[in-house]
Design a protein around this motif. Sequence first.
Motif, PDB file in Angstrom:
ATOM      1  N   LYS A   1      37.348  57.884  20.485  1.00  0.00           N
ATOM      2  CA  LYS A   1      36.569  59.124  20.541  1.00  0.00           C
ATOM      3  C   LYS A   1      37.343  60.256  21.217  1.00  0.00           C
ATOM      4  CE  LYS A   1      31.985  56.978  20.527  1.00  0.00           C
ATOM      5  NZ  LYS A   1      30.712  56.819  21.276  1.00  0.00           N
ATOM      6  N   VAL A   2      38.324  59.897  22.050  1.00  0.00           N
ATOM      7  CA  VAL A   2      39.147  60.904  22.734  1.00  0.00           C
ATOM      8  C   VAL A   2      40.289  61.305  21.812  1.00  0.00           C
ATOM      9  CG1 VAL A   2      40.654  61.377  24.700  1.00  0.00           C
ATOM     10  CG2 VAL A   2      38.561  60.065  25.037  1.00  0.00           C
ATOM     11  N   GLU A   3      40.327  62.589  21.450  1.00  0.00           N
ATOM     12  CA  GLU A   3      41.345  63.072  20.522  1.00  0.00           C
ATOM     13  C   GLU A   3      42.433  63.908  21.197  1.00  0.00           C
ATOM     14  OE1 GLU A   3      38.814  63.396  16.393  1.00  0.00           O
ATOM     15  OE2 GLU A   3      38.726  65.099  17.768  1.00  0.00           O
ATOM     16  N   GLY A   4      42.185  64.311  22.431  1.00  0.00           N
ATOM     17  CA  GLY A   4      43.163  65.100  23.174  1.00  0.00           C
ATOM     18  C   GLY A   4      42.880  65.047  24.656  1.00  0.00           C
ATOM     19  N   VAL A   5      43.898  65.378  25.462  1.00  0.00           N
ATOM     20  CA  VAL A   5      43.761  65.330  26.931  1.00  0.00           C
ATOM     21  C   VAL A   5      44.234  66.653  27.516  1.00  0.00           C
ATOM     22  CG1 VAL A   5      44.488  64.155  29.051  1.00  0.00           C
ATOM     23  CG2 VAL A   5      44.144  62.837  26.948  1.00  0.00           C
ATOM     24  N   VAL A   6      43.424  67.230  28.414  1.00  0.00           N
ATOM     25  CA  VAL A   6      43.822  68.420  29.159  1.00  0.00           C
ATOM     26  C   VAL A   6      43.989  68.020  30.621  1.00  0.00           C
ATOM     27  CG1 VAL A   6      41.411  69.181  29.472  1.00  0.00           C
ATOM     28  CG2 VAL A   6      43.279  70.825  29.741  1.00  0.00           C
ATOM     29  N   ILE A   7      45.122  68.374  31.202  1.00  0.00           N
ATOM     30  CA  ILE A   7      45.425  68.031  32.605  1.00  0.00           C
ATOM     31  C   ILE A   7      45.302  69.298  33.441  1.00  0.00           C
ATOM     32  CG2 ILE A   7      47.149  67.085  34.199  1.00  0.00           C
ATOM     33  CD1 ILE A   7      47.730  66.390  30.592  1.00  0.00           C
TER      34      ILE A   7
ATOM     35  N   THR B   1      48.444  66.496  24.285  1.00  0.00           N
ATOM     36  CA  THR B   1      48.173  66.788  25.697  1.00  0.00           C
ATOM     37  C   THR B   1      48.549  68.230  26.027  1.00  0.00           C
ATOM     38  OG1 THR B   1      50.366  65.942  26.301  1.00  0.00           O
ATOM     39  CG2 THR B   1      48.517  64.407  26.479  1.00  0.00           C
ATOM     40  N   VAL B   2      47.747  68.848  26.876  1.00  0.00           N
ATOM     41  CA  VAL B   2      48.006  70.208  27.355  1.00  0.00           C
ATOM     42  C   VAL B   2      47.731  70.231  28.848  1.00  0.00           C
ATOM     43  CG1 VAL B   2      47.153  72.582  27.315  1.00  0.00           C
ATOM     44  CG2 VAL B   2      47.534  71.397  25.176  1.00  0.00           C
ATOM     45  N   SER B   3      48.608  70.867  29.621  1.00  0.00           N
ATOM     46  CA  SER B   3      48.400  70.979  31.067  1.00  0.00           C
ATOM     47  C   SER B   3      48.214  72.438  31.451  1.00  0.00           C
ATOM     48  CB  SER B   3      49.585  70.395  31.842  1.00  0.00           C
ATOM     49  OG  SER B   3      50.758  71.165  31.621  1.00  0.00           O
ATOM     50  N   ILE B   4      47.487  72.666  32.536  1.00  0.00           N
ATOM     51  CA  ILE B   4      47.321  74.023  33.049  1.00  0.00           C
ATOM     52  C   ILE B   4      47.367  73.987  34.567  1.00  0.00           C
ATOM     53  CG2 ILE B   4      44.797  73.797  32.780  1.00  0.00           C
ATOM     54  CD1 ILE B   4      44.748  76.899  32.546  1.00  0.00           C
ATOM     55  N   VAL B   5      48.244  74.825  35.145  1.00  0.00           N
ATOM     56  CA  VAL B   5      48.386  74.919  36.601  1.00  0.00           C
ATOM     57  C   VAL B   5      47.481  76.041  37.085  1.00  0.00           C
ATOM     58  CG1 VAL B   5      49.972  75.320  38.522  1.00  0.00           C
ATOM     59  CG2 VAL B   5      50.767  74.108  36.475  1.00  0.00           C
ATOM     60  N   LEU B   6      46.497  75.684  37.899  1.00  0.00           N
ATOM     61  CA  LEU B   6      45.573  76.654  38.485  1.00  0.00           C
ATOM     62  C   LEU B   6      45.723  76.595  39.998  1.00  0.00           C
ATOM     63  CD1 LEU B   6      42.414  75.719  36.375  1.00  0.00           C
ATOM     64  CD2 LEU B   6      43.863  77.716  36.040  1.00  0.00           C
ATOM     65  N   GLY B   7      45.977  77.717  40.638  1.00  0.00           N
ATOM     66  CA  GLY B   7      46.174  77.699  42.090  1.00  0.00           C
ATOM     67  C   GLY B   7      47.590  77.307  42.427  1.00  0.00           C
ATOM     68  N   GLY B   8      47.898  76.020  42.303  1.00  0.00           N
ATOM     69  CA  GLY B   8      49.253  75.566  42.624  1.00  0.00           C
ATOM     70  C   GLY B   8      49.579  74.244  41.973  1.00  0.00           C
ATOM     71  N   GLY B   9      50.844  74.093  41.589  1.00  0.00           N
ATOM     72  CA  GLY B   9      51.338  72.814  41.071  1.00  0.00           C
ATOM     73  C   GLY B   9      52.676  72.554  41.731  1.00  0.00           C
TER      74      GLY B   9
ATOM     75  N   ASP C   1      52.466  68.066  26.242  1.00  0.00           N
ATOM     76  CA  ASP C   1      53.101  68.643  25.052  1.00  0.00           C
ATOM     77  C   ASP C   1      53.292  70.153  25.207  1.00  0.00           C
ATOM     78  OD1 ASP C   1      53.055  66.130  23.871  1.00  0.00           O
ATOM     79  OD2 ASP C   1      51.085  66.466  22.967  1.00  0.00           O
ATOM     80  N   THR C   2      52.263  70.822  25.747  1.00  0.00           N
ATOM     81  CA  THR C   2      52.339  72.262  26.023  1.00  0.00           C
ATOM     82  C   THR C   2      51.775  72.511  27.414  1.00  0.00           C
ATOM     83  OG1 THR C   2      51.978  72.752  23.684  1.00  0.00           O
ATOM     84  CG2 THR C   2      51.697  74.578  25.222  1.00  0.00           C
ATOM     85  N   SER C   3      52.466  73.345  28.202  1.00  0.00           N
ATOM     86  CA  SER C   3      52.026  73.624  29.573  1.00  0.00           C
ATOM     87  C   SER C   3      51.656  75.096  29.729  1.00  0.00           C
ATOM     88  CB  SER C   3      53.124  73.244  30.576  1.00  0.00           C
ATOM     89  OG  SER C   3      54.334  73.922  30.260  1.00  0.00           O
ATOM     90  N   PHE C   4      50.615  75.343  30.508  1.00  0.00           N
ATOM     91  CA  PHE C   4      50.150  76.689  30.823  1.00  0.00           C
ATOM     92  C   PHE C   4      50.138  76.871  32.336  1.00  0.00           C
ATOM     93  CE2 PHE C   4      48.539  76.064  26.591  1.00  0.00           C
ATOM     94  CZ  PHE C   4      48.476  77.334  26.024  1.00  0.00           C
ATOM     95  N   ILE C   5      50.227  78.123  32.769  1.00  0.00           N
ATOM     96  CA  ILE C   5      50.088  78.447  34.189  1.00  0.00           C
ATOM     97  C   ILE C   5      49.277  79.729  34.318  1.00  0.00           C
ATOM     98  CG2 ILE C   5      52.288  79.732  34.273  1.00  0.00           C
ATOM     99  CD1 ILE C   5      52.586  78.666  37.187  1.00  0.00           C
ATOM    100  N   ALA C   6      48.355  79.769  35.270  1.00  0.00           N
ATOM    101  CA  ALA C   6      47.565  80.973  35.502  1.00  0.00           C
ATOM    102  C   ALA C   6      48.462  82.064  36.085  1.00  0.00           C
ATOM    103  CB  ALA C   6      46.418  80.670  36.450  1.00  0.00           C
TER     104      ALA C   6
END
Length: 242
Positions: free
Chosen positions: A82-88, A114-122, A134-139
């Motif tokens: 049922k899980v088709e993608g993961v957001v970190i 998979t997609v990651s997003i840095v909020l505040g700090g990483g 696979d793709t990374s984002f940062i605020a």
Amino acid sequence: MMNEEYAAEQPKPAEEELAKKATAVQAIQQLGAANVPQLESNIFCLNVIGQIEGHLVMPPQNKTTKYEHVIPQIVAAEQNPKVEGVVIILNTVGGDVEAGLAIAEMIATMSKPTVSIVLGGGHSIGVPIAVAADTSFIAETATMTIHPVRLTGLVIGVPQTFEYLEKMQDRVIRFVARHSNITEEKFRELMFRTGELARDIGTNVIGRDAVEYGLIDRVGGISDALGELNNKIKAKKGELLQ
């Protein structure tokens, strides 16, 4: 007679209202929300918050992400049809190097998008976890601190100890360079830069700077990250249909 008994058994509207209010108050006290959202989603959200806890247990006042909790979650997400993608979601100060690398390696080897997003700090070992997707984002306002690997506590002062530290550091550098657009040379330069961090060596990278260095793919928020993940899920479904 039967109608009277049946009516007597029914809860009064006033009692129902009081019961609903009591339930709502309890939910606010326990969860900070009036209603807990019930949503069947095809996306699994993995949170990496606070300090990444490894083989040593942190003090109780520390907010931690325990790797023995995270690793089974990643396995479950990988196995669940049922899980088709993961957001970190990352807002971490770093922590145990080996635990952080273990989490990063598992994310990097997932078959699902998979997609990651840095909020505040990483920060620190949070950097490999952020770039493992696979793709990374940062605020725009988020930061990432890049610094050398170091040990705390009792250290045996022999050459082998420093060789072990250097090898561990090389593992981090190679992983980051392999899963992002930054070169090993540039990452080492940021790691050992002097003068930027008070009483320390390293670099504090903010938002767009992380993208310019090639460390993170894009600047964006949660809607951008989820939009990209949904696109990856649709693309994968299209590949499977073909």
